[in-house]
Design a protein around this motif. Structure first.
Motif, PDB file in Angstrom:
ATOM      1  N   LEU A  42      10.665  -6.441  11.192  1.00  0.00           N
ATOM      2  CA  LEU A  42       9.204  -6.901  11.739  1.00  0.00           C
ATOM      3  C   LEU A  42       8.190  -6.054  11.734  1.00  0.00           C
ATOM      4  N   TYR A  43       8.593  -4.877  12.591  1.00  0.00           N
ATOM      5  CA  TYR A  43       7.565  -3.750  12.926  1.00  0.00           C
ATOM      6  C   TYR A  43       7.114  -3.059  11.414  1.00  0.00           C
ATOM      7  N   LEU A  44       8.160  -2.883  10.716  1.00  0.00           N
ATOM      8  CA  LEU A  44       7.749  -2.212   9.405  1.00  0.00           C
ATOM      9  C   LEU A  44       6.908  -3.067   8.658  1.00  0.00           C
ATOM     10  N   LEU A  45       7.253  -4.315   8.674  1.00  0.00           N
ATOM     11  CA  LEU A  45       6.372  -5.357   7.978  1.00  0.00           C
ATOM     12  C   LEU A  45       4.977  -5.268   8.386  1.00  0.00           C
ATOM     13  N   LEU A  48       2.987  -2.280   7.114  1.00  0.00           N
ATOM     14  CA  LEU A  48       2.614  -2.487   5.904  1.00  0.00           C
ATOM     15  C   LEU A  48       1.444  -3.217   5.684  1.00  0.00           C
ATOM     16  N   ILE A  49       1.196  -4.084   6.666  1.00  0.00           N
ATOM     17  CA  ILE A  49       0.175  -5.020   6.620  1.00  0.00           C
ATOM     18  C   ILE A  49      -1.084  -4.410   7.329  1.00  0.00           C
ATOM     19  N   TRP A  50      -0.770  -3.832   8.350  1.00  0.00           N
ATOM     20  CA  TRP A  50      -1.778  -3.283   9.151  1.00  0.00           C
ATOM     21  C   TRP A  50      -1.450  -1.680   9.547  1.00  0.00           C
ATOM     22  N   PRO A  51      -1.765  -0.844   8.491  1.00  0.00           N
ATOM     23  CA  PRO A  51      -1.349   0.360   8.752  1.00  0.00           C
ATOM     24  C   PRO A  51      -2.070   1.169   9.838  1.00  0.00           C
ATOM     25  N   PHE A  52      -3.104   0.962  10.657  1.00  0.00           N
ATOM     26  CA  PHE A  52      -4.044   1.555  11.314  1.00  0.00           C
ATOM     27  C   PHE A  52      -3.932   0.837  12.645  1.00  0.00           C
ATOM     28  N   GLY A  53      -3.956   1.493  13.635  1.00  0.00           N
ATOM     29  CA  GLY A  53      -4.295   1.067  15.218  1.00  0.00           C
ATOM     30  C   GLY A  53      -5.304   1.927  15.587  1.00  0.00           C
ATOM     31  N   LYS A  54      -5.486   1.275  16.787  1.00  0.00           N
ATOM     32  CA  LYS A  54      -6.965   2.048  17.755  1.00  0.00           C
ATOM     33  C   LYS A  54      -6.583   3.649  17.948  1.00  0.00           C
ATOM     34  N   CYS A  55      -7.379   4.487  17.814  1.00  0.00           N
ATOM     35  CA  CYS A  55      -7.209   5.746  18.592  1.00  0.00           C
ATOM     36  C   CYS A  55      -6.989   5.888  19.883  1.00  0.00           C
ATOM     37  N   ARG A  56      -5.925   6.487  20.232  1.00  0.00           N
ATOM     38  CA  ARG A  56      -5.603   6.433  21.792  1.00  0.00           C
ATOM     39  C   ARG A  56      -6.599   7.048  22.598  1.00  0.00           C
ATOM     40  N   HIS A  90       3.742   6.180   9.113  1.00  0.00           N
ATOM     41  CA  HIS A  90       4.254   7.193   8.865  1.00  0.00           C
ATOM     42  C   HIS A  90       5.603   7.467   8.270  1.00  0.00           C
ATOM     43  N   VAL A  91       6.421   6.492   8.710  1.00  0.00           N
ATOM     44  CA  VAL A  91       7.921   6.613   8.468  1.00  0.00           C
ATOM     45  C   VAL A  91       7.828   6.032   6.929  1.00  0.00           C
ATOM     46  N   ILE A  92       7.086   4.852   6.562  1.00  0.00           N
ATOM     47  CA  ILE A  92       7.010   4.158   5.249  1.00  0.00           C
ATOM     48  C   ILE A  92       6.383   5.178   4.063  1.00  0.00           C
ATOM     49  N   ASN A  93       5.482   5.963   4.758  1.00  0.00           N
ATOM     50  CA  ASN A  93       4.971   7.240   3.923  1.00  0.00           C
ATOM     51  C   ASN A  93       5.964   7.897   3.350  1.00  0.00           C
ATOM     52  N   HIS A  94       6.658   8.550   4.546  1.00  0.00           N
ATOM     53  CA  HIS A  94       7.741   9.406   4.279  1.00  0.00           C
ATOM     54  C   HIS A  94       8.866   9.021   3.366  1.00  0.00           C
ATOM     55  N   LEU A  95       9.449   7.654   3.415  1.00  0.00           N
ATOM     56  CA  LEU A  95      10.331   6.984   2.482  1.00  0.00           C
ATOM     57  C   LEU A  95       9.858   7.021   1.215  1.00  0.00           C
ATOM     58  N   ARG A  96       8.523   6.780   0.997  1.00  0.00           N
ATOM     59  CA  ARG A  96       7.929   6.640  -0.278  1.00  0.00           C
ATOM     60  C   ARG A  96       7.636   8.039  -0.975  1.00  0.00           C
ATOM     61  N   ALA A  97       7.722   9.069  -0.258  1.00  0.00           N
ATOM     62  CA  ALA A  97       7.424  10.256  -0.765  1.00  0.00           C
ATOM     63  C   ALA A  97       8.730  10.926  -1.117  1.00  0.00           C
ATOM     64  N   VAL A  98      10.000  10.603  -0.496  1.00  0.00           N
ATOM     65  CA  VAL A  98      11.212  10.851  -0.661  1.00  0.00           C
ATOM     66  C   VAL A  98      11.857  10.169  -2.064  1.00  0.00           C
ATOM     67  N   HIS A  99      11.263   8.836  -2.058  1.00  0.00           N
ATOM     68  CA  HIS A  99      11.748   8.037  -3.363  1.00  0.00           C
ATOM     69  C   HIS A  99      10.953   8.565  -4.616  1.00  0.00           C
ATOM     70  N   GLY A 100       9.730   8.884  -4.404  1.00  0.00           N
ATOM     71  CA  GLY A 100       8.868   9.456  -5.416  1.00  0.00           C
ATOM     72  C   GLY A 100       9.470  10.671  -5.833  1.00  0.00           C
TER      73      GLY A 100
END
Length: 112
Positions: A42-45, A48-56, A90-100
């Motif tokens: 659910l967190y990874l989903l 995917l929908i909301w990739p950005f959060g507020k700057c800390r 970041h995890v999703i982007n890394h997994l996409r890069a490895v798959h690509g």
């Protein structure tokens, strides 16, 4: 004198409870693992929908006020956008890069 081998013991009665405790422990571990997998999915989903959060650092404002309150400067961490990329994205982007990287389109199969 009593022979220690002739005294009755109740070790046979405890074997069944050990097995029951093991089954309960395995079921509880499987339930916890299932809950963790569902929460991570659910967190990874959500990432995917909301990739950005507020700057800390600037709390999403993108700027800081001067000590006297008249001037502003941009946040150095987010460059004034007020956004940051979430950890899950970041995890999703890394997994996409490895798959690509595994898909090599420069070689053609069957042609030499």
């Amino acid at each position: 004198m009593l022979n220690p081998a002739a005294t009755p013991t109740v070790t046979a009665a405890t074997h069944g409870s050990d097995l029951t405790a093991t089954v309960h422990t395995a079921a509880q571990a499987a339930t916890v693992a299932l809950i963790v997998i569902i929460a991570a999915s659910l967190y990874l989903l959500g990432c995917l929908i909301w990739p950005f959060g507020k700057c800390r650092r600037c709390k999403g404002a993108g700027k800081f006020k001067s000590p006297f309150g008249r001037a502003y400067r941009h946040c150095g961490r987010c460059q004034g956008s007020g956004l940051r990329i979430r950890l899950g994205r970041h995890v999703i982007n890394h997994l996409r890069a490895v798959h690509g990287a595994g898909e090599n389109t420069t070689t053609s199969k069957g042609k030499r």
